[in-house]
Design an enzyme around this catalytic site. Structure first.
Site, short mmCIF file in Angstrom:
data_model
loop_
_atom_site.label_atom_id
_atom_site.label_comp_id
_atom_site.label_asym_id
_atom_site.label_seq_id
_atom_site.Cartn_x
_atom_site.Cartn_y
_atom_site.Cartn_z
N SER A 90 0.83 -1.20 0.00
CA SER A 90 0.00 0.00 0.00
C SER A 90 0.88 1.26 0.00
CB SER A 90 -0.97 -0.05 1.18
OG SER A 90 -2.04 0.83 1.01
N HIS A 247 -7.30 -6.15 0.18
CA HIS A 247 -6.14 -5.28 0.28
C HIS A 247 -5.08 -5.84 1.24
CE1 HIS A 247 -3.97 -1.60 -0.26
NE2 HIS A 247 -4.08 -1.23 1.00
#
Length: 269
Positions: A90, A247
């Site tokens: 991320s 994610h």
């Protein structure tokens, strides 16, 4: 100005392979990819870093990708790492990409976990509001902290991730009748610089080294429409998808994630 990042090293100092630098995401710390580190540390020397305003690293008034990449480069200089591989999740993936664009001669190959080199719309407003709204003066346990945060963050897993940033104040620093806990995060700077954190890495590229993008199949962060900009900046990029993950793909299927990392990093063995 760079800051001296807190770090933890694992794995053999003389592995015969280039070291691997590991970078966490927003609201995280160097512990976040611990499961992956444990799966790789028998073959690579690993340097897990707390990024500025996170974990045990210093707090600063500024926070953008060139500055965070410069922090990593300063760490490499201090450790005598002339060249390294980099793994980032991320926000950490954006820092890894920025580092490759900033200093391509210092980066051998890059693994980017579930993020693209593009600007994103704000996604963390509720989290920021929840963290700011926490009344730490009334929090005497993590259970109480979780109860307060539940008013803003519904997902229990996300709350537990965020609450890892809550540190019990050491006795020699605590004041009688004062708060029991404090944030490791520099919330003020993260909020003020949030638009810079949602922005794309800066640099026209290209970085010619190998880059592996790993996507969580159920995540919307890494999309097919990003292909052109990815190849413009990273012409030697490839993409792998881990089914049944979002994610947090490295935590949801760590064995699969680690296998992809090993296959990519050990290509030249």
């Amino acid at each position: 100005m760079t800051v001296e990042l807190n770090a933890r090293q694992a794995g053999p100092a003389e592995s015969g392979r280039l070291p691997l630098i590991v970078l966490h995401g927003l609201f995280g710390s160097l512990d976040n990819l611990g499961g992956i580190i444990r799966r790789l540390e028998d073959r690579w020397q690993i340097h897990a870093l707390d990024q500025r305003n996170h974990g045990q690293s210093p707090h600063t008034d500024t926070m953008d990708y060139p500055a965070m990449a410069a922090d990593v480069l300063a760490y490499m200089d201090k450790q005598g790492l002339e060249r390294a591989c980099v793994l980032g999740h991320s926000m950490g993936g954006k820092v890894a990409m920025q580092l490759a664009l900033l200093a391509p001669d210092r980066v051998d190959r890059v693994i980017v976990a579930d993020i693209s080199p593009v600007a994103y719309k704000p996604r963390h407003d509720a989290i920021l509001e929840g963290l700011k709204a926490m009344d730490l003066s009334s929090v005497n346990s993590r259970t109480e902290a979780d109860r307060q945060m539940a008013n803003f963050v519904a997902d229990a897993g996300v709350r537990q991730f965020l609450l890892k940033n809550l540190e019990r104040i050491p006795k020699d620093q605590a004041t009688e009748g004062g708060p029991v806990f404090r944030w490791l995060l520099n919330l003020a700077t993260i909020e003020r610089c949030y638009s810079e954190l949602t922005d794309a890495p800066q640099g026209e590229g290209p970085f010619e080294g190998p880059v592996l993008f790993i996507k969580g199949a159920d995540s919307a962060y890494l999309q097919s429409k990003h292909k052109d900009i990815i190849l413009q900046l990273f012409p030697n990029a490839s993409v792998k998808v881990i089914e049944g993950t979002g994610h947090w793909l490295h935590a949801e299927k760590p064995d699969t994630f680690a296998t992809l990392c090993v296959d990519f990093l050990a290509t030249d063995d």
